[in-house]
Design a protein around this motif. Sequence first.
Motif, PDB file in Angstrom:
ATOM      1  N   ILE A 482      18.810  48.197  37.137  1.00  0.00           N
ATOM      2  CA  ILE A 482      19.704  48.504  38.262  1.00  0.00           C
ATOM      3  C   ILE A 482      20.902  47.571  38.259  1.00  0.00           C
ATOM      4  O   ILE A 482      22.047  48.005  38.465  1.00  0.00           O
ATOM      5  CB  ILE A 482      18.927  48.415  39.601  1.00  0.00           C
ATOM      6  CG1 ILE A 482      17.874  49.533  39.675  1.00  0.00           C
ATOM      7  CG2 ILE A 482      19.892  48.518  40.789  1.00  0.00           C
ATOM      8  CD1 ILE A 482      16.925  49.416  40.847  1.00  0.00           C
ATOM      9  N   PHE A 483      20.675  46.297  37.987  1.00  0.00           N
ATOM     10  CA  PHE A 483      21.796  45.355  37.946  1.00  0.00           C
ATOM     11  C   PHE A 483      22.724  45.644  36.764  1.00  0.00           C
ATOM     12  O   PHE A 483      23.943  45.467  36.866  1.00  0.00           O
ATOM     13  CB  PHE A 483      21.300  43.908  37.920  1.00  0.00           C
ATOM     14  CG  PHE A 483      21.103  43.342  39.296  1.00  0.00           C
ATOM     15  CD1 PHE A 483      22.185  42.883  40.041  1.00  0.00           C
ATOM     16  CD2 PHE A 483      19.844  43.275  39.870  1.00  0.00           C
ATOM     17  CE1 PHE A 483      22.015  42.379  41.313  1.00  0.00           C
ATOM     18  CE2 PHE A 483      19.658  42.764  41.138  1.00  0.00           C
ATOM     19  CZ  PHE A 483      20.747  42.322  41.868  1.00  0.00           C
ATOM     20  N   LYS A 484      22.168  46.099  35.647  1.00  0.00           N
ATOM     21  CA  LYS A 484      23.038  46.482  34.522  1.00  0.00           C
ATOM     22  C   LYS A 484      23.953  47.633  34.930  1.00  0.00           C
ATOM     23  O   LYS A 484      25.131  47.678  34.559  1.00  0.00           O
ATOM     24  CB  LYS A 484      22.178  46.884  33.318  1.00  0.00           C
ATOM     25  CG  LYS A 484      21.578  45.701  32.565  1.00  0.00           C
ATOM     26  CD  LYS A 484      20.782  46.171  31.356  1.00  0.00           C
ATOM     27  CE  LYS A 484      20.194  44.987  30.601  1.00  0.00           C
ATOM     28  NZ  LYS A 484      19.386  45.422  29.428  1.00  0.00           N
ATOM     29  N   TYR A 485      23.395  48.554  35.715  1.00  0.00           N
ATOM     30  CA  TYR A 485      24.229  49.659  36.202  1.00  0.00           C
ATOM     31  C   TYR A 485      25.287  49.148  37.175  1.00  0.00           C
ATOM     32  O   TYR A 485      26.451  49.567  37.107  1.00  0.00           O
ATOM     33  CB  TYR A 485      23.359  50.714  36.889  1.00  0.00           C
ATOM     34  CG  TYR A 485      24.169  51.760  37.602  1.00  0.00           C
ATOM     35  CD1 TYR A 485      24.890  52.719  36.893  1.00  0.00           C
ATOM     36  CD2 TYR A 485      24.235  51.786  38.993  1.00  0.00           C
ATOM     37  CE1 TYR A 485      25.661  53.671  37.553  1.00  0.00           C
ATOM     38  CE2 TYR A 485      25.001  52.726  39.657  1.00  0.00           C
ATOM     39  CZ  TYR A 485      25.719  53.670  38.926  1.00  0.00           C
ATOM     40  OH  TYR A 485      26.480  54.595  39.574  1.00  0.00           O
ATOM     41  N   ILE A 492      25.289  55.363  33.839  1.00  0.00           N
ATOM     42  CA  ILE A 492      24.217  55.890  34.681  1.00  0.00           C
ATOM     43  C   ILE A 492      22.879  55.885  33.950  1.00  0.00           C
ATOM     44  O   ILE A 492      21.810  55.966  34.566  1.00  0.00           O
ATOM     45  CB  ILE A 492      24.573  57.326  35.153  1.00  0.00           C
ATOM     46  CG1 ILE A 492      23.673  57.772  36.313  1.00  0.00           C
ATOM     47  CG2 ILE A 492      24.487  58.309  33.984  1.00  0.00           C
ATOM     48  CD1 ILE A 492      23.940  57.068  37.593  1.00  0.00           C
ATOM     49  N   LYS A 493      22.918  55.749  32.629  1.00  0.00           N
ATOM     50  CA  LYS A 493      21.682  55.741  31.838  1.00  0.00           C
ATOM     51  C   LYS A 493      20.741  54.623  32.280  1.00  0.00           C
ATOM     52  O   LYS A 493      19.520  54.758  32.154  1.00  0.00           O
ATOM     53  CB  LYS A 493      22.005  55.601  30.358  1.00  0.00           C
ATOM     54  CG  LYS A 493      22.635  54.253  29.971  1.00  0.00           C
ATOM     55  CD  LYS A 493      22.914  54.169  28.480  1.00  0.00           C
ATOM     56  CE  LYS A 493      23.486  52.796  28.102  1.00  0.00           C
ATOM     57  NZ  LYS A 493      23.769  52.691  26.652  1.00  0.00           N
ATOM     58  N   SER A 497      16.821  55.289  33.328  1.00  0.00           N
ATOM     59  CA  SER A 497      15.730  54.725  32.520  1.00  0.00           C
ATOM     60  C   SER A 497      14.721  53.927  33.336  1.00  0.00           C
ATOM     61  O   SER A 497      13.770  53.376  32.769  1.00  0.00           O
ATOM     62  CB  SER A 497      16.310  53.851  31.403  1.00  0.00           C
ATOM     63  OG  SER A 497      17.062  52.774  31.941  1.00  0.00           O
ATOM     64  N   CYS A 498      14.890  53.858  34.651  1.00  0.00           N
ATOM     65  CA  CYS A 498      13.906  53.155  35.500  1.00  0.00           C
ATOM     66  C   CYS A 498      12.576  53.905  35.456  1.00  0.00           C
ATOM     67  O   CYS A 498      12.532  55.126  35.655  1.00  0.00           O
ATOM     68  CB  CYS A 498      14.406  53.054  36.930  1.00  0.00           C
ATOM     69  SG  CYS A 498      15.768  51.881  37.148  1.00  0.00           S
ATOM     70  N   LYS A 499      11.503  53.180  35.193  1.00  0.00           N
ATOM     71  CA  LYS A 499      10.204  53.813  34.970  1.00  0.00           C
ATOM     72  C   LYS A 499       9.191  53.548  36.080  1.00  0.00           C
ATOM     73  O   LYS A 499       8.228  54.309  36.230  1.00  0.00           O
ATOM     74  CB  LYS A 499       9.627  53.325  33.634  1.00  0.00           C
ATOM     75  CG  LYS A 499      10.498  53.682  32.429  1.00  0.00           C
ATOM     76  CD  LYS A 499       9.941  53.072  31.149  1.00  0.00           C
ATOM     77  CE  LYS A 499      10.841  53.393  29.951  1.00  0.00           C
ATOM     78  NZ  LYS A 499      10.359  52.752  28.708  1.00  0.00           N
ATOM     79  N   PRO A 505      20.586  57.245  43.330  1.00  0.00           N
ATOM     80  CA  PRO A 505      20.518  58.687  43.597  1.00  0.00           C
ATOM     81  C   PRO A 505      19.935  59.494  42.437  1.00  0.00           C
ATOM     82  O   PRO A 505      20.057  60.716  42.421  1.00  0.00           O
ATOM     83  CB  PRO A 505      21.990  59.039  43.781  1.00  0.00           C
ATOM     84  CG  PRO A 505      22.701  58.140  42.815  1.00  0.00           C
ATOM     85  CD  PRO A 505      21.923  56.855  42.811  1.00  0.00           C
ATOM     86  N   THR A 506      19.284  58.843  41.472  1.00  0.00           N
ATOM     87  CA  THR A 506      18.884  59.546  40.244  1.00  0.00           C
ATOM     88  C   THR A 506      17.508  60.202  40.323  1.00  0.00           C
ATOM     89  O   THR A 506      17.352  61.371  39.991  1.00  0.00           O
ATOM     90  CB  THR A 506      18.923  58.578  39.057  1.00  0.00           C
ATOM     91  OG1 THR A 506      18.174  57.398  39.391  1.00  0.00           O
ATOM     92  CG2 THR A 506      20.347  58.183  38.720  1.00  0.00           C
TER      93      THR A 506
END
Length: 701
Positions: A482-485, A492-493, A497-499, A505-506
Motif C-alpha cells: 500500500i505504501f509503494k502505491y 495500481i498493481k 497484489s495485496c493478498k 478501492p481494488t
Amino acid sequence: MKNLIPRDISWLSFNARVLQEAADPSVPLRERIRFLGIHSNNMDEFFRVRVATLKRMIELGGKKGNMHLEENPQSIVEQIQTIVLDQQNEFNRIWQGILKEMQQQGIYLVDEKKLNKQQQAFVKTFFEEEVRSNIIPLMIESLPQLPYLREKSIYLGVVMRRQDTAYQQKYALIEVPSRIIGRFIELPAPEGQHHIILLEDIIRFNLPYIFSYFNYTKFESYIFKVTKDAELDIDNDVTTSIVQKIQKGIKNRRIGKPTRFVFDKEMDSGLLEYMMKKLHLTRMDNIIPGGRIHNFRHFMDFPDVFKQKRLRRQSFTHPELVNTSRVTDIILKHDVLLHFPYHSFNSVIDLLREAAMDPEVNSIKLTAYRLASNSKVINALINAVRNGKSVTVMLELRARFDEENNLEWKELLEEEGVKVLLGMPNMKVHAKLCVITKRSNKKTIQYGFVSTGNLNEKTAKVYADACVLTSNRNVMADINRIFKYLENPSKIKYLNSCKTLMVCPTSMRQQLTQLINTEIKNAKAKKKASITLKVNSLSDPQLILKLYEAADAGVKLNLVIRGICCAKLKHKKWHHDVKAISIVDEYLEHARMLIFENGGREKIFISSADWMIRNLDHRIEAAIPVKNKALCLEIKDILDIELKDNVKARILDNNLDNNYVKTTGRKVRSQIEIYNYLYKKIKPAKPAVTTPIPEVQEIVV
C-alpha cells in the motif's frame, strides 16, 4: 431506489438519537446540555456538507459531474426542511425542560432584562474592559452589499428606532466575539447559586451605549447565523500542486453559498426580509426559525457548575502490555488487540517511541488522517528522524475541516526531515496503517498496526475503536504494498497484489460480495449461515441489495450501525427478522467489525471502511483478518454484548422510529459491560478508577 432509505434522511434519524440522549433523565444534566451541543454541531456540519451537496445536485439537473447523484434531490431537500423543523421544536422543548432542572439546582441562565443592580454594574464593567474593543458594529443599510459573514459565528441583528416616530429606523450587525472571549460569563450571585449570562446578552444590555451617538431610544436585537457550502472544490489545473489547490479551496469556503439561515423566530419582519434579500435566499431555502439562542455547539463548553458529576471509567493498559518494558517485544511474539477507549492509547504511542529510540529500527511509515492538536504521535516521529530513522507519513490533507491543521503538520514534518506523502487528487487515504522496519541479527523484521480509528490520543478517549498490533509477515507485506502505491500512485498493481488485507478501492467490494455469497450458498444448502456487521454507516446500494438477498435466502443478519442505515430491514418474506440496532451512549461507536460464519470456519475482520460508496470506491481503506483464536473470541464476545444492549440501543426499522430496545430481564448497557469484560482480563483485577469526563469536542457525524 424505493427499497432504500435516502442517506440524508437516515442521517437525520441518527441525529435524532443524539437528541434522545439530551432528553434522557438518567443522563447527568451537564451531559444532556453537551448532547444538545453535539446535536447542534452535527446539524451545522450536515448543512455545510450534505445539504450543500444536494443543492449542487439540483443545480446540475441530472448531469453527473464527479459526484454520485441522489434520486430526486429536490424532494430530499424538502423532506430535510420538514424534519429539521420538527427536530428544532423537540430541541427547544428539551432545552426548556433542562432550564427548569438547572433552576432546581440553583443554576440560572440570566438575560439582559433580569439583571439586578450589582449584576448590571458588573456587565457594564465587563463590556468596557473585555468586549468593547472586540466588536465593530456595521451599519449595513449604508453598505452596497452585505459584509462577509463568518461561518461559525453568531450575529446580533439590531433594529434602532426613535421614540417619536415608527418610520425612522436603522439596521446594524454585530458579530458576537465568542471565539475570543467565550460564550459564558458567570455573574455575581447569592451564595449557593450560579448566575450565568451569554456574551450576546452582555452586548444587548450595552446597545444604548454602543450606539449613543445616533440618538436612537429603542433597540431590538435578534440572534442569527448563516451556514455555508463547505465542499472543498479541487480544480484540475495541472500547473498547481495539491497543496495550492487545497489552500485555494479553504479560501473559497469564505464565499460559499448559504445553505441555511437560522434566526430568532421573533426577529423583526423588516430585518428578516432585508437579510434574506442580501443573502439571496427565498422561502424555499432552508430558513429555520428558532429560539433566542443559537450556535448551541458552544454549550459543549457549558461551565461545570453542577452538583452531579459524571465520572468516566479510566482507560487501562492492555493486560498483555502491563508487565513489560517494551510493547515491541510482545507484538513480535503474537498479535495484541486494543479496544479504545477502554484500553489506553498510550500503548500505541509507546510503540512509536520505542521505535524512535531503538538503534536497530531503520524506518517508520504510517498514515495520518486527523491528529491531536499537540500530537504525541507526531512528537515520536520527529524524535525518530532526529535519531536517524527514515520516517514517511501519508498525511491526508483533505480530512474534512482538518485541512488547515494538516497543512500546518505538513510544514512542520517536512522541516524536521519527515517524508510527507499527500495522496491523490481524487481519492482520500482513510486506512489507518503503520509499518516499522528493523534489522536484527542480520534479519529484517517488520511490525506495526492496522486500526479502525484515527491516530489521535485526544479522540481515543471517547471514540470506541479497535487496533491490531501485529508482526504478521503477510500483513506487513500488504502494508508495504500500500505504501509503494502511495509513493507511486500510477502503479495500481501494488494494491492489486495485496493478498491478506482487504483493500479499497481494488478488492474489498468484491471480497465482501463473495463472503456474502458464501453465506447465501450455505443458507440455501440448509447449513448455518450468519453475518454480524458493525459499521458507522451502511449506505452502499450494491451491498445492501446483497444483504437483502442474504436475508431472503435465510442468512441470519445481526447489524450494529451507529449512524446512516439506508437499508429497509423489515420484510415479511424473510426467513429471520434482521437484528439491527444503533447504540448512542457516552462513547462514540466508531469501530468496524465483520463476522462471516463461513460454514463454521469463521472469517473475522476489523476495518477502517464503512459500507458506503465513498469508502469502497473512492478511498484507500484496509480491513485486516483476525485469525488468533483468543482475539476472535474477544471480538465475538464484544459484539454479542452490544447486540444484547437494552439500555442505549435503538431499533433500526423502516420507519426511522428510533424506539429503544425493550428492557427484558437484566439491564445491559453495552459500553459498561464491555469495560467490565475487558477489565476482568487484568490479573489480579484492580478496582476500576473513575475520572471526570475530559473535554473532547470532536464532531459525531
